[in-house]
Design an enzyme around this catalytic site. Structure first.
Site, short mmCIF file in Angstrom:
data_model
loop_
_atom_site.label_atom_id
_atom_site.label_comp_id
_atom_site.label_asym_id
_atom_site.label_seq_id
_atom_site.Cartn_x
_atom_site.Cartn_y
_atom_site.Cartn_z
N GLU A 1 49.99 56.03 44.91
CA GLU A 1 51.27 55.15 45.04
C GLU A 1 50.89 53.81 44.24
O GLU A 1 49.62 53.31 44.45
CB GLU A 1 51.62 55.08 46.29
CG GLU A 1 52.17 56.25 47.12
CD GLU A 1 52.33 55.97 48.54
OE1 GLU A 1 52.63 54.88 49.12
OE2 GLU A 1 52.46 57.09 49.46
N LYS B 1 50.56 50.22 44.37
CA LYS B 1 50.34 49.18 45.38
C LYS B 1 51.30 47.78 45.02
O LYS B 1 50.83 47.13 44.08
CB LYS B 1 48.95 48.63 45.63
CG LYS B 1 48.78 47.73 46.55
CD LYS B 1 47.19 47.44 46.87
CE LYS B 1 46.89 46.71 48.28
NZ LYS B 1 47.50 45.60 48.34
N CYS C 1 20.23 12.89 28.70
CA CYS C 1 21.22 12.89 29.87
C CYS C 1 22.55 12.16 29.27
O CYS C 1 22.22 11.08 28.67
CB CYS C 1 20.89 12.00 31.22
SG CYS C 1 22.00 11.94 32.25
N CYS D 1 19.58 7.46 37.58
CA CYS D 1 20.79 7.75 36.63
C CYS D 1 22.07 7.50 37.42
O CYS D 1 22.05 8.07 38.60
CB CYS D 1 20.60 9.23 36.50
SG CYS D 1 21.79 9.94 35.58
N ASP E 1 53.07 44.52 44.99
CA ASP E 1 52.56 43.03 45.59
C ASP E 1 53.74 42.34 46.14
O ASP E 1 54.58 41.48 45.53
CB ASP E 1 52.07 42.52 44.36
CG ASP E 1 50.95 41.07 44.69
OD1 ASP E 1 50.81 41.43 45.93
OD2 ASP E 1 50.68 40.44 43.87
N TYR F 1 57.21 53.45 52.03
CA TYR F 1 56.18 54.40 51.67
C TYR F 1 55.14 54.75 52.81
O TYR F 1 54.19 55.50 52.68
CB TYR F 1 55.09 53.60 51.04
CG TYR F 1 54.67 52.08 51.24
CD1 TYR F 1 54.12 52.07 52.55
CD2 TYR F 1 55.06 50.99 50.60
CE1 TYR F 1 53.80 50.56 53.01
CE2 TYR F 1 54.48 49.82 50.96
CZ TYR F 1 53.97 49.54 52.38
OH TYR F 1 53.49 48.27 52.47
N LYS G 1 41.94 48.22 43.65
CA LYS G 1 42.50 46.92 43.22
C LYS G 1 42.33 47.01 41.71
O LYS G 1 41.12 47.14 41.46
CB LYS G 1 41.96 45.87 44.05
CG LYS G 1 42.27 45.71 45.45
CD LYS G 1 43.64 45.24 45.64
CE LYS G 1 43.91 43.73 46.03
NZ LYS G 1 43.57 43.36 47.03
N CYS H 1 18.03 15.92 34.40
CA CYS H 1 17.83 14.38 34.07
C CYS H 1 16.96 14.17 35.42
O CYS H 1 17.45 14.39 36.60
CB CYS H 1 19.09 13.60 34.06
SG CYS H 1 18.86 11.92 34.25
N CYS I 1 22.63 8.63 31.52
CA CYS I 1 21.86 7.35 31.41
C CYS I 1 20.80 7.42 30.14
O CYS I 1 20.13 6.63 29.90
CB CYS I 1 20.88 7.44 32.78
SG CYS I 1 19.66 8.86 32.77
S1 IVH Z 1 50.23 51.95 53.14
C1 IVH Z 1 48.54 52.68 57.04
N1 IVH Z 1 51.24 52.01 50.60
O1 IVH Z 1 49.33 46.62 50.79
C2 IVH Z 1 49.41 52.37 55.78
N2 IVH Z 1 50.55 49.63 51.59
O2 IVH Z 1 46.47 45.63 51.12
C3 IVH Z 1 49.30 50.88 55.48
N3 IVH Z 1 51.23 48.06 50.11
O3 IVH Z 1 49.60 45.89 54.17
C4 IVH Z 1 50.04 50.52 54.18
N4 IVH Z 1 51.98 49.16 48.55
O4 IVH Z 1 51.65 45.54 52.54
C5 IVH Z 1 50.69 51.36 51.58
N5 IVH Z 1 52.26 52.13 48.52
C6 IVH Z 1 51.63 51.50 49.51
C7 IVH Z 1 51.60 49.85 49.38
C8 IVH Z 1 51.26 49.11 50.44
C9 IVH Z 1 51.66 47.83 48.75
C10 IVH Z 1 50.74 46.74 50.77
C11 IVH Z 1 50.94 46.69 52.36
C12 IVH Z 1 49.68 46.69 53.07
C13 IVH Z 1 48.81 46.02 51.96
C14 IVH Z 1 47.38 46.36 52.13
#
Ligand code: IVH
Length: 663
Positions: free
Chosen positions: A108, A110, A399, A422, A112, A217, A305, A417, A402
């Protein structure tokens, strides 16, 4: 009338769902507005009709005094992180070790933003809550109701909790910041901060105006609905009317998983919202249950990440600074650029070899990187962008402050130095002397030290304690008043009573850091005793090796240093150890502890001190030699490393249990 009321709610909810969740509008904006107006009017004329899940609630209006606390019956956990292919392969191997043959994963995006828990009773949204510390969050129901991608009513009268991410799209973020700037307000650093700030608005009208969105999610208890896999859970939630991200993908091999990551890494900028990685979740719920959780993370999921973003800018110049030990550092002067929310103007280039290795010329286009909480870094130059106007880098020989000829020690990369007089070295030495972990004199910041030095008020450590004789001159300086001078002089006087380890550290003896100073103070109890110690004696102390021992002997043999210490003593600065004594405890003695994450009950310094007083050692990095890692909220990669190395992990509660048992 009641029938019409129900009908209007149905029409508007459906229109919201089609437009926001399915991205597939079915009625015109005018039609939508007219239905909504009719609904508002009906509610005003007949307040008894108004339902909590009415779409009129989305406009906001309620103003709270604060947010109520709510408990998450099932804790809202965070995710462990992986940063590269080999760590992903390790994650997969760990899963296979738990007898999960041929695991399949859901990948999935992630998102932000910030996570949210949504509680529905009989299909109606009754509560929205932030994650908080994972167990206790805040009730943000009023604001959640303003988010049009969150259904107020489901198609089935079901009791259910789902979790997801609230976020702000890039477009809305940019517009909001434009407005903020126009109004002379501080812009938000990034969409995540903007979303977090918006969801914590006490006035839900303001929250409504921020146009937040949400992807769902996670279903915390899929078994209750007879669901066996995460992909089924996603489909189930989708069928109920939740907005599920269309990029989610079920993969059956690591190759497929890595391909997903590559694809999304390449196209992430095309998305209308920010993502900071890819979440990998084991698909089988039964296998998830077998793997279980650690204190903070599920073992069946992890987050890959993305590497920190690189930004291009121009290297305008390379300037040199002189540290307190005389060490010369080249620094990049950059055309200001915003990297992950902060403006970068300078970056350290460490030393001559670093500049040569990165092939940097003045005038080059360079790539800058700044990971979260990490100092900015010049990653590389782009030689293909050179015009021929660039100037070669040349290390200085004298330097810059100085003019003394610089020295390079054999086999070392740094130039120094060595002129003890100095100005740059002296100023840096004074800045260090008053710093928080040294004499801890509040009110003497770097700029003030530099000004006082240049004005002749403070040229040496002892001058700090004679500053009170200049009270009248100081009050006349711009930016100072009676009160600030009085506070400063008081802080200076108070520092006289510090236990001696602070003074030992403050003196700036090469290779003697805060920890070594403490070891020495506890061992010798007075500065006099330490000054009399010979090399062998020092070398015998655990944690004190040849280099530190020699450095101490050298420092205390220099007349200027001896004189300075005598003067400080005469001015009333304490030179005796007055801190607590070590009380050896077998659970801690000789063991190395690493602390990571945010602790609830202790400040970092406090817990470290406690451990040291029980005979333990503390370190900032995890290695095979680490005995225990104490983990607080939101721990980072140290925690993952500890898990990988199989190191004992304690929560704060575990720490207290061991402590109480011993006491
Ligand atoms: S699953 C037990 N799925 O990322 C399940 N988290 O760094 C826990 N986040 O606290 C979360 N996209 O706020 C999950 N597709 C995704 C996500 C996601 C963003 C965030 C969420 C979590 C944080 C962890």
């Amino acid at each position: 009338m009641e029938d019409r009321y129900e009908e209007l709610i149905k029409i508007i909810n459906e229109a919201d769902y089609n437009y926001h969740t399915l991205d597939n509008p079915t009625i015109t904006d005018q039609e939508y507005d007219s239905y909504l107006r009719e609904l508002f009017e009906l509610e005003i004329a007949n307040p008894s009709l108004r339902r909590e899940d009415s779409p009129t609630q989305r406009a906001g209006g309620k103003i709270l005094e604060g947010f109520e606390k709510v408990e998450h019956k099932i804790p809202m956990l965070s995710l462990s992180n992986v940063f590269n292919e080999s760590e992903i392969v390790n994650f997969d191997s760990r899963i296979k070790k738990e007898n999960v043959a041929n695991p399949s994963y859901v990948c999935e995006l992630k998102i932000d933003g910030l996570s949210v828990s949504l509680q529905y009773e009989k299909g109606r949204l009754v509560r929205g809550a932030t994650r908080g510390d994972g167990v206790i969050g805040e009730d943000i129901t009023n604001n959640v109701k303003t988010i049009k991608t969150i259904p107020l009513k489901l198609d089935r009268e079901i009791d259910i909790e789902v979790r997801g991410e609230i976020y702000m799209s890039k477009k809305v973020f940019e517009k909001l910041n434009e407005e903020h700037v126009k109004n002379g307000e501080q812009p938000f650093q990034n969409p995540r901060n903007a979303a977090a700030g918006s969801i914590r608005q006490l006035d839900s009208k303001v929250a409504a105006s921020r146009k937040l969105e949400c992807w769902i999610y996670h279903l915390p208890n899929p078994e209750d609905y007879g669901i066996a896999t995460h992909s089924e859970a996603l489909q189930f939630m989708k069928d109920l009317g939740f907005r599920i991200n269309p990029n989610n993908k079920l993969v059956y091999s690591i190759d497929e998983l890595l391909q997903f990551i590559d694809e999304k890494t390449a196209t992430r900028d095309e998305l209308p919202y920010e993502i900071d990685g890819i979440v990998i979740k084991l698909n089988s719920i039964a296998a998830q249950r077998r793997l279980g959780f650690t204190a903070k993370y599920p073992k069946w999921a992890t987050a890959y990440k993305f590497p920190a973003k690189e930004v291009l800018t121009k290297l305008r110049d390379i300037v040199f600074t002189v540290g307190r030990t005389g060490q010369i550092t080249p620094n990049a002067v950059l055309d200001p650029v915003i990297v992950q929310g902060s403006t970068i103007r300078r970056a350290t280039l460490h030393n001559e070899d670093y500049v040569i290795e990165k092939d940097l010329k003045i005038g080059d286009v360079v790539a800058i990187r700044k990971a979260a909480d990490v100092i900015p870094e010049v990653v590389r130059s782009l030689p293909e962008r050179r015009t021929g106007e660039e100037k070669d880098f040349e290390m200085i020989k004298f330097c810059p402050i100085c003019g003394e000829a610089l020295m390079k020690k054999k086999d070392q990369v740094d130039y120094y130095c060595l002129n003890p007089n100095c100005d740059a070295r002296k100023i840096e030495g004074l800045v260090h002397f008053v710093s928080r972990k040294a004499m801890n004199i509040d009110g003497l910041g770097d700029r003030i030290i530099e000004d006082f030095y240049n004005m002749g008020f403070i040229k040496s450590f002892t001058d700090i304690y004679n500053l009170k004789n200049h009270q009248k001159d100081l009050i006349e300086l711009e930016g100072f008043g009676d009160k600030s001078i009085a506070n400063l002089l008081e802080a200076i006087e108070n520092s006289k009573n510090n236990s001696v380890e602070r003074l030992i550290f403050a003196l700036g003896i090469p290779n003697v850091g805060e920890k070594t100073a403490k070891v020495l103070a506890m061992h010798y109890e007075t500065l006099d005793n330490l000054m009399k110690a010979n090399f062998d004696e020092l070398n015998e102390i655990e944690d004190i090796g040849n280099i530190i021992a020699k450095s101490l002997i050298d420092f205390f043999s220099i007349d200027y240093n001896k004189k300075q210490i005598a003067n400080l003593k005469e001015l009333g600065i304490n030179t005796v150890y007055t801190g607590p004594k070590v009380d050896i405890n077998e659970d801690f003695y000789n063991k190395t502890f690493v602390i990571t994450g945010t602790l609830e009950k202790y400040k970092r310094d406090e817990i470290e001190e406690k451990i040291e007083l029980l005979g333990g050692k503390t370190s900032s990095s995890v290695s095979k030699k680490t005995s225990v890692v104490i983990v607080g909220a939101n721990p980072g990669s140290k925690y993952d490393k500890a898990v990988n190395l199989g190191i004992t992990i304690w929560s704060e509660d575990d720490f207290e249990k061991v402590l109480n048992k011993s006491e």
